[in-house]
Design an enzyme around this catalytic site. Structure first.
Site, PDB file in Angstrom:
ATOM      1  N   HIS A  14       0.875  -1.197   0.000  1.00  0.00           N
ATOM      2  CA  HIS A  14       0.000   0.000   0.000  1.00  0.00           C
ATOM      3  C   HIS A  14       0.897   1.228   0.000  1.00  0.00           C
ATOM      4  O   HIS A  14       1.344   1.686   1.056  1.00  0.00           O
ATOM      5  CB  HIS A  14      -0.919  -0.043   1.229  1.00  0.00           C
ATOM      6  CG  HIS A  14      -1.900   1.093   1.299  1.00  0.00           C
ATOM      7  ND1 HIS A  14      -2.997   1.078   2.133  1.00  0.00           N
ATOM      8  CD2 HIS A  14      -1.952   2.293   0.658  1.00  0.00           C
ATOM      9  CE1 HIS A  14      -3.672   2.208   1.994  1.00  0.00           C
ATOM     10  NE2 HIS A  14      -3.054   2.959   1.114  1.00  0.00           N
ATOM     11  N   HIS A  16       1.382   4.864  -2.418  1.00  0.00           N
ATOM     12  CA  HIS A  16       1.015   5.720  -3.559  1.00  0.00           C
ATOM     13  C   HIS A  16       2.291   6.387  -4.051  1.00  0.00           C
ATOM     14  O   HIS A  16       2.943   7.109  -3.284  1.00  0.00           O
ATOM     15  CB  HIS A  16       0.009   6.786  -3.125  1.00  0.00           C
ATOM     16  CG  HIS A  16      -1.233   6.201  -2.523  1.00  0.00           C
ATOM     17  ND1 HIS A  16      -2.361   5.944  -3.265  1.00  0.00           N
ATOM     18  CD2 HIS A  16      -1.523   5.788  -1.263  1.00  0.00           C
ATOM     19  CE1 HIS A  16      -3.291   5.416  -2.487  1.00  0.00           C
ATOM     20  NE2 HIS A  16      -2.810   5.314  -1.262  1.00  0.00           N
ATOM     21  N   HIS A 194      -9.465   1.021  -1.306  1.00  0.00           N
ATOM     22  CA  HIS A 194      -9.449   1.695  -0.008  1.00  0.00           C
ATOM     23  C   HIS A 194     -10.870   1.630   0.550  1.00  0.00           C
ATOM     24  O   HIS A 194     -11.825   1.983  -0.158  1.00  0.00           O
ATOM     25  CB  HIS A 194      -9.070   3.165  -0.151  1.00  0.00           C
ATOM     26  CG  HIS A 194      -7.610   3.426  -0.360  1.00  0.00           C
ATOM     27  ND1 HIS A 194      -6.890   2.874  -1.369  1.00  0.00           N
ATOM     28  CD2 HIS A 194      -6.746   4.215   0.349  1.00  0.00           C
ATOM     29  CE1 HIS A 194      -5.633   3.312  -1.294  1.00  0.00           C
ATOM     30  NE2 HIS A 194      -5.511   4.130  -0.257  1.00  0.00           N
ATOM     31  N   GLU A 197     -11.247   3.454   5.994  1.00  0.00           N
ATOM     32  CA  GLU A 197     -10.182   4.316   6.526  1.00  0.00           C
ATOM     33  C   GLU A 197     -10.888   5.403   7.351  1.00  0.00           C
ATOM     34  O   GLU A 197     -10.744   5.472   8.565  1.00  0.00           O
ATOM     35  CB  GLU A 197      -9.374   4.931   5.379  1.00  0.00           C
ATOM     36  CG  GLU A 197      -8.282   5.904   5.825  1.00  0.00           C
ATOM     37  CD  GLU A 197      -7.590   6.599   4.635  1.00  0.00           C
ATOM     38  OE1 GLU A 197      -8.147   6.603   3.525  1.00  0.00           O
ATOM     39  OE2 GLU A 197      -6.491   7.162   4.852  1.00  0.00           O
ATOM     40  N   ASP A 275       1.904   4.040   2.812  1.00  0.00           N
ATOM     41  CA  ASP A 275       0.854   4.875   2.209  1.00  0.00           C
ATOM     42  C   ASP A 275       1.451   6.048   1.421  1.00  0.00           C
ATOM     43  O   ASP A 275       1.595   5.950   0.202  1.00  0.00           O
ATOM     44  CB  ASP A 275      -0.114   5.364   3.299  1.00  0.00           C
ATOM     45  CG  ASP A 275      -1.513   5.708   2.775  1.00  0.00           C
ATOM     46  OD1 ASP A 275      -1.811   5.436   1.607  1.00  0.00           O
ATOM     47  OD2 ASP A 275      -2.320   6.241   3.570  1.00  0.00           O
ATOM     48  N   ASP A 276       1.794   7.139   2.110  1.00  0.00           N
ATOM     49  CA  ASP A 276       2.358   8.339   1.464  1.00  0.00           C
ATOM     50  C   ASP A 276       3.540   8.826   2.304  1.00  0.00           C
ATOM     51  O   ASP A 276       3.432   9.846   3.014  1.00  0.00           O
ATOM     52  CB  ASP A 276       1.282   9.435   1.381  1.00  0.00           C
ATOM     53  CG  ASP A 276       0.055   8.958   0.624  1.00  0.00           C
ATOM     54  OD1 ASP A 276       0.141   8.848  -0.610  1.00  0.00           O
ATOM     55  OD2 ASP A 276      -0.971   8.672   1.271  1.00  0.00           O
TER      56      ASP A 276
END
Ligand code: ADE
Ligand code: ZN
Length: 335
Positions: A14, A16, A194, A197, A275-276
């Site tokens: 996961h 991005h 997703h 969340e 994630d980011d």
């Protein structure tokens, strides 16, 4: 514990790619592309990374992604992430990208995917990593736009393993994207989404039953629904958990309040991801370290999370077995 995590073989599922754009690279790209930024300095930009919720993050994330223009930009971005991941003993990555963020600004789909794919080929050859690509649809845009994106992706079919669904969750249920996911499944794409969340457990049900999701990104709100927990447990549907993201976006008030221990205790398949990372203060090993520190996870629990990351991947079984063997040997040899 830090050293154990640093050497632990793992997969990242996961991530991005636009969320790996570090402020230094963002500024360099803005300069060379003649793109004006609101922040005057790298420090000022970093200082703006304080979020109240998912949307306040997404506003800044899309603004940052607007510096990406050329194939070279996408190559450099992806290569920088792979170098960091490799240094953190990530053996396999499944990277999400948001083509609509770029095509809506006039950047051709081919420019985006050619730059990313060239870096993935470099990572395979030079770093010995394996890499998959997940095309993520933006759920704040209409289904027709997702369908057009899927059609634009078909000539590149062999470079993409799965489709996903991301962006603003509240008010954008999976049920709005049934037809595009049906078409994607018919074209042979694997499916992730997703869900849960910020959105309710019902969105996780929809992702599973209406989109055919094989893996849920985040999914932390599943614990609010006992029947859903039972479904996820019996079918061993993996959740890709992103601890630092969840705290920075105020899904949990602090790491000590994260529900990861309850998810594990419920018998769910959980994996740890970043994630980011350029926006949330750490790459995958920082995520492992933060849960070890705040939630008291021990080595065998961390190793189990790493094992789950390989099992939950879209790798062929023989590759999963090879990674799990390497992981077992690492744990055995660790003092
Ligand atoms: N896009 C990038 N990061 C995301 C997240 N955590 N949730 C939804 N969409 C995203
Ligand atoms: Zn995400």
């Amino acid at each position: 514990m830090r050293a154990f995590i640093a050497g632990l073989p793992k997969a990242e599922l996961h991530l991005h790619i636009e969320g790996t754009l570090e402020p230094e690279l963002l500024f360099a790209m803005a300069r060379r592309n003649g793109h004006a930024l609101r922040s005057e300095s790298i420090e000022a930009l970093r200082a703006a990374y304080a979020f109240d919720d998912l949307q306040s993050f997404l506003d800044i994330y899309y603004e940052g992604a607007a510096v990406l223009r050329t194939e070279e930009d996408f190559y450099e971005l992806t290569r920088a992430y792979l170098e960091r991941a490799h240094a953190e003993t990530v053996r396999h990555v499944e990277i999400s990208f948001d083509p609509q963020t770029h095509t809506d600004r006039g950047v051709p789909f081919g420019t985006v995917i050619d730059g990313i794919s060239a870096a993935l080929d470099w990572g395979r050859e030079e770093l010995g990593m394996s890499c998959g690509l997940i095309l993520s649809f933006l759920r704040h845009l209409p289904e027709e736009a997702a369908m057009a994106t899927l059609e634009a992706a078909l000539p590149y079919r062999d470079r993409i393993v799965a489709v996903g669904l991301d962006s603003s969750e509240q008010g954008h249920p999976p049920r709005d994207f049934v037809r595009v996911f049906e078409r994607a499944r018919a074209e042979g794409f694997r499916v992730v989404a997703h869900a849960g969340e910020e959105g309710p457990p019902d969105y996780i049900w929809q992702a599973l039953d209406l989109l055919g999701a094989e893996r849920i990104d985040h999914g932390v709100r599943a614990l609010e629904d006992a029947k859903l927990v039972e479904r996820l447990r019996t079918e061993q549907i993996p959740l890709t958990i992103c601890p630092l993201s969840n705290v920075l976006l105020k899904v949990f008030p602090e790491m000590a309040a994260h529900n990861l221990p309850e998810l594990i205790a419920a018998g769910l398949v959980v994996t740890i991801n970043s994630d980011d990372p350029a926006y949330f203060g750490g790459y995958v090993n920082a995520n492992y370290a933060s849960i070890a520190d705040a939630l008291g996870l021990d080595r065998s629990q961390l190793a189990e999370l790493a094992a789950a990351s390989f099992r939950a991947s879209f790798l062929p079984d023989a590759d999963k077995r090879a990674h799990l063997d390497e992981l077992a040997a690492y744990v055995k040899a660790s003092p």
